[in-house]
Motif scaffolding. Structure first.
Motif, PDB file in Angstrom:
ATOM      1  N   PRO A 132       0.836  -1.204   0.000  1.00 14.43           N
ATOM      2  CA  PRO A 132       0.000   0.000   0.000  1.00 14.43           C
ATOM      3  C   PRO A 132       0.868   1.250   0.000  1.00 14.43           C
ATOM      4  N   ALA A 133       0.551   2.196  -0.860  1.00 16.30           N
ATOM      5  CA  ALA A 133       1.281   3.466  -0.936  1.00 16.30           C
ATOM      6  C   ALA A 133       0.303   4.597  -0.641  1.00 16.30           C
ATOM      7  N   ILE A 134       0.571   5.348   0.416  1.00 18.08           N
ATOM      8  CA  ILE A 134      -0.305   6.440   0.830  1.00 18.08           C
ATOM      9  C   ILE A 134       0.400   7.756   0.526  1.00 18.08           C
ATOM     10  N   PHE A 135      -0.211   8.579  -0.322  1.00 21.16           N
ATOM     11  CA  PHE A 135       0.396   9.832  -0.758  1.00 21.16           C
ATOM     12  C   PHE A 135      -0.553  11.005  -0.520  1.00 21.16           C
ATOM     13  N   TRP A 136       0.047  12.174  -0.361  1.00 18.77           N
ATOM     14  CA  TRP A 136      -0.707  13.430  -0.283  1.00 18.77           C
ATOM     15  C   TRP A 136      -0.139  14.396  -1.312  1.00 18.77           C
ATOM     16  N   ALA A 137      -1.031  15.058  -2.051  1.00 18.35           N
ATOM     17  CA  ALA A 137      -0.627  16.050  -3.044  1.00 18.35           C
ATOM     18  C   ALA A 137      -1.289  17.381  -2.711  1.00 18.35           C
ATOM     19  N   SER A 138      -0.539  18.468  -2.884  1.00 14.94           N
ATOM     20  CA  SER A 138      -1.026  19.795  -2.513  1.00 14.94           C
ATOM     21  C   SER A 138      -1.988  20.357  -3.545  1.00 14.94           C
ATOM     22  N   GLU A 139      -2.859  21.246  -3.084  1.00 14.62           N
ATOM     23  CA  GLU A 139      -3.700  22.028  -3.979  1.00 14.62           C
ATOM     24  C   GLU A 139      -2.929  23.228  -4.509  1.00 14.62           C
ATOM     25  N   PHE A 140      -2.023  23.762  -3.677  1.00 15.23           N
ATOM     26  CA  PHE A 140      -1.246  24.933  -4.078  1.00 15.23           C
ATOM     27  C   PHE A 140      -0.133  24.548  -5.053  1.00 15.23           C
TER      28      PHE A 140
END
Length: 373
Positions: A132-140
């Motif tokens: 499992p790979a958990i990522f977060w990407a910015s809106e800015f």
């Protein structure tokens, strides 16, 4: 033919033409080599195994990164917020290819004595990996319109290997058979990606990702039950996408990965660095159905180094992979399932694997940075 399962009795008959001292020496050397070869194939896929007698590092070092594991569009410009990529692979192999491109089928004993018969070998390697790979990407946006992203990816695996050795004896009507098995399972090394940048243009996406593998999996030099590689890896990746059509239903991928390895734990060996090239073609047949083909090529590009490198470090292993996939959005733009088949070819000093993968993409829409209405 008569089949005898006591391999030790078989050796006594086969070595009857030798004097006692010479026969004992051959038995000892053959046993060491058989032990080493049995643990070899587990080392090539998921962990480094040493000769149990010598307690040294295996010369057969693989890398952390696996080509063809990802879905074709996984490294395209991501949605903002938290998203999950879940890779599940069932793999198998009965083929190990040596440095000359020959399939490993027998243990040569004539080097010890011209009258010794070779030992035929059958390899059966099976396993399962879930990542499992958990990522977060910015809106800015930063640095000219790039989304920032970061993530973490642990892995769990189970590997079941068996080695069947069958030797035709000096006595024509007798065959000696020995079966050895090994099974290990648990958590392997963990991938951390602290810095990712992705640019989204009209017809082109480009993503850069820096990450490192931490040796969190069980590893001990000389042990036969390791699940990690025993060293850190710094990984640098660049993935580019070209979209020939305005709706981006067609995507052409080119990806590059470079692995820089550290010294192995408790050993004076630093495995050579590695380079991978991946390509792919993705085509949406409808808003939800995608099909694609993907290729991967992995090479060792620098010598193994260190005081305990007893093998020829100038030989570099390699392997090629081709994959075919079909994906479907079970929940439009939120949850996708992707079925993939991969097969290896053109390997040198590596296993040639066949794998079935079931991968999932889940866009959670959490932590997007957008204010709720």
């Amino acid at each position: 033919m008569k089949r005898v399962k006591n391999i030790n009795q078989g050796k006594e008959k086969d070595l009857s033409f030798l004097d006692g001292k010479c026969a004992q020496k051959v038995r000892s050397r053959t046993l060491k080599r058989s032990i080493f070869l049995f643990f070899l194939f587990g080392a090539l896929m998921v962990f480094s195994i040493a000769d149990l007698k010598a307690q040294v590092v295996s010369p057969f070092q693989g890398g952390h990164y696996t080509t063809g594991l990802k879905n074709i569009r996984d490294m395209a410009n991501p949605p903002s917020g938290l998203f999950v990529l879940w890779y599940n692979s069932s793999f198998s192999s009965n083929t190990y290819v040596d440095r000359n491109g020959d399939k490993f089928k027998s243990i040569k004993l004539d080097q010890f004595h011209p009258k010794l018969p070779n030992i035929n070998v059958d390899i059966d390697l099976n396993g399962f990996t879930t990542i499992p790979a958990i990522f977060w990407a910015s809106e800015f946006k930063i640095l000219g319109g790039a989304n920032f992203m970061a993530g973490i990816s642990p892995s769990y695996m189970s590997v079941d290997a068996s080695l069947i050795t069958e030797r035709n004896g000096i006595v024509i009507d007798t065959v000696y058979t020995n079966i050895s098995k090994s099974k290990v399972s648990g958590f392997s090394d963990t991938f951390f990606a602290p810095v990712g940048l992705s640019w989204d243009k009209e017809k082109i996406d480009f993503t850069f990702l820096y990450g490192f593998y931490a040796p969190t999996g069980k590893y001990e030099t000389g042990s036969s039950d390791g699940l990690g590689l025993g060293f850190w890896t710094h990984q640098f990746q660049g993935f580019g996408y070209f979209y020939p059509t305005a709706d981006k239903s067609t995507a052409i991928l080119l990806g590059l990965t470079y692995e820089a390895n550290s010294k192995i734990k408790d050993a004076e060996v630093t495995p050579g660095n590695r380079f991978s090239l991946e390509w792919g073609l993705s085509q949406y047949l409808s808003e939800r159905l995608e099909v694609g083909v993907m290729g991967g090529h992995n090479w060792q590009v620098s010598d193994d180094k260190g005081e305990q490198v007893y093998w020829d470090p100038t030989f570099h292993d390699k392997k090629n992979t081709i994959a075919f996939n079909a994906g479907y959005w079970l929940w439009s733009n939120r949850l996708m399932a992707n079925l993939k088949y991969t097969t290896d070819y053109g390997a040198r000093q590596r296993f040639e694997m066949n794998s079935w993968l079931l991968n999932f993409v889940f866009v959670t829409n959490a932590f997007t940075g957008k204010s709720s209405k």
